[in-house]
Design an enzyme around this catalytic site. Structure first.
Site, PDB file in Angstrom:
ATOM      1  N   PHE A 213      -5.823  13.562  53.488  1.00  0.00           N
ATOM      2  CA  PHE A 213      -4.485  13.716  54.081  1.00  0.00           C
ATOM      3  C   PHE A 213      -3.656  12.468  53.799  1.00  0.00           C
ATOM      4  O   PHE A 213      -3.110  11.820  54.680  1.00  0.00           O
ATOM      5  CB  PHE A 213      -4.602  14.015  55.589  1.00  0.00           C
TER       6      PHE A 213
ATOM      7  N   THR B  41      -8.316  14.617  47.594  1.00  0.00           N
ATOM      8  CA  THR B  41      -8.956  13.335  47.881  1.00  0.00           C
ATOM      9  C   THR B  41      -8.823  12.462  46.628  1.00  0.00           C
ATOM     10  O   THR B  41      -8.250  12.878  45.625  1.00  0.00           O
ATOM     11  CB  THR B  41     -10.441  13.518  48.278  1.00  0.00           C
TER      12      THR B  41
ATOM     13  N   GLU C 210      -3.384  22.988  38.530  1.00  0.00           N
ATOM     14  CA  GLU C 210      -2.173  22.634  37.775  1.00  0.00           C
ATOM     15  C   GLU C 210      -1.758  21.179  38.018  1.00  0.00           C
ATOM     16  O   GLU C 210      -1.295  20.490  37.110  1.00  0.00           O
ATOM     17  CB  GLU C 210      -1.039  23.588  38.179  1.00  0.00           C
TER      18      GLU C 210
ATOM     19  N   VAL D 232      -2.496  17.467  35.969  1.00  0.00           N
ATOM     20  CA  VAL D 232      -1.722  16.883  34.863  1.00  0.00           C
ATOM     21  C   VAL D 232      -0.236  17.117  35.135  1.00  0.00           C
ATOM     22  O   VAL D 232       0.185  18.248  35.397  1.00  0.00           O
ATOM     23  CB  VAL D 232      -2.104  17.522  33.505  1.00  0.00           C
TER      24      VAL D 232
ATOM     25  N   LYS E 170      -6.516  12.976  31.850  1.00  0.00           N
ATOM     26  CA  LYS E 170      -5.554  14.066  31.617  1.00  0.00           C
ATOM     27  C   LYS E 170      -5.663  14.587  30.181  1.00  0.00           C
ATOM     28  O   LYS E 170      -5.524  15.793  29.940  1.00  0.00           O
ATOM     29  CB  LYS E 170      -4.146  13.580  31.929  1.00  0.00           C
TER      30      LYS E 170
ATOM     31  N   GLY F 196       4.241  11.801  42.300  1.00  0.00           N
ATOM     32  CA  GLY F 196       5.081  11.844  43.503  1.00  0.00           C
ATOM     33  C   GLY F 196       4.483  12.812  44.508  1.00  0.00           C
ATOM     34  O   GLY F 196       3.762  13.735  44.146  1.00  0.00           O
TER      35      GLY F 196
END
Ligand code: HSE
Length: 349
Positions: A11, A99, A152, A155, A227, A325
């Site tokens: 969280f 996490t 999704e 990356v 990635k 973000g």
């Protein structure tokens, strides 16, 4: 109206942002997407845990102070994490796993994913560890229990690169890609170009929620390497591990290097790339590239990411969008839930 019960694992910024979206947009989702979300459990290594089978108040979750054991203040809450209980015994249909990324073995997140999938509970995750290191096994496990493993957000946060390539570009014969795949390092390079020093730029990236828990992963290229492995394995049919990808980050780029580049109308960018040769061999790398300002990737600044797919039938196809973000990554979890909803709805029909 379909209601999915979701459990939030981890969280920090991302799942807190998902709780915020639930509190603000559930009514709109009912109308637009045909489902609503109910949060039935939360577990976090620092904040503790809580299960509320009838639904936890998303606004109260969003307002939770970031203090150790804070979830103990909820009815039936505890100051200790309770991952297995929240995953397996909260009544969740879907677990939103956000996490920390462990780039070495993907743990403990991979175990959390297995616990859920074994019980037929779907996983949506933004965590690069389980996807880069264990996607094949987790997908197989999901298929065997009729659940879904969606990722999704691993990356380019919510910018739909994986699904776009797999669905909208299906049949276009993708042979490779090149991209700016780390928001933090691109933000740092852009800020340094504007005159800020490396440490101050990194500290801003951390405040904005772009950086990993250990930002070494961002600045040394390790995050991009995961990635690249994910994109190469998912889109080029490769079977790469992180050790197959040569890797150099941005930590050696000095303010002088950036000024010298600007004097030559060029910019340093951290580029992750992979290419499949005619014989099927996939080669991949992560390294800083000096790009002329006329190059499309040179104009991508801040935490924005971009990936340019090489395709046989369309030539290059470039996607530019958010790369990191909190809300942007929470949107990726929502997009995974939408994908699950569509697949489940198709099954029923
Ligand atoms: N730390 C990562 C980045 C987060 O800066 O791109 C998104 O994977």
């Amino acid at each position: 109206m379909t209601e999915y019960k979701i459990a939030l694992l981890g969280f920090g910024g991302v799942n807190r942002a998902l709780a915020q979206l639930v509190s603000e947009k559930n009514d709109a989702w009912a109308e637009e997407l045909g489902f609503t979300l109910k949060i039935v459990g939360v577990s976090d290594i620092f904040l503790g845990s809580v299960v509320g089978k009838n639904g936890l108040d998303p606004e109260a979750l969003v307002a939770l102070p970031a203090t150790k054991g804070a979830l103990a203040s909820f009815e039936n809450g505890s100051a200790e994490p309770a991952n297995e209980t929240v995953i397996c015994h909260s009544g969740a249909d879907i677990v939103a796993e956000a996490t920390f990324t462990n780039p070495v073995d993907g743990q403990p997140a991979t175990t959390f994913c297995r616990w859920a999938l074994e019980k037929g509970i779907s996983i949506v995750t933004t965590n690069k560890g389980p996807v880069a290191l264990h996607a094949a096994g987790l997908k197989k496990l999901a298929a065997s229990t009729g659940s879904y493993f969606e990722f999704e957000g691993a990356v380019m946060s919510g910018t739909p690169v994986i699904r776009l390539a797999q669905e909208a570009l299906a049949g276009s014969e993708i042979t490779g890609f090149k991209g700016i795949l780390n928001g933090t390092s691109n933000f740092i390079l852009s800020k340094m170009q504007g005159g800020l020093d490396f440490a101050a730029a990194l500290s801003q990236a951390q405040e904005l929620g772009y950086a990993e828990a250990d930002p070494t992963a961002d600045v040394e290229g390790h995050d991009v390497r995961l990635k690249v492995v994910i994109l190469a394995n998912e889109l080029l049919g490769a079977k790469l591990t992180p050790n197959d990808v040569s890797c150099e980050g941005i930590s050696k780029i000095t303010e002088q290097d950036i000024q010298d580049a600007a004097a030559k109308d060029s910019r340093w960018k951290l580029i992750g790339s992979a290419h499949r040769d005619a014989d099927g061999t996939v080669t991949a790398s992560v390294r800083p590239n000096l790009l002329p300002t006329t190059n499309a990737l040179a104009g991508v600044t801040g935490a924005t990411n971009a990936v340019s797919f090489e395709t046989n039938l369309l030539g290059p196809v470039t996607v530019v969008g958010a790369g990191a973000g909190r809300i942007e990554t929470a949107y990726a979890l929502l997009s995974d839930i939408i994908s699950i909803h569509k697949k489940k709805s198709k099954k029923v029909i």
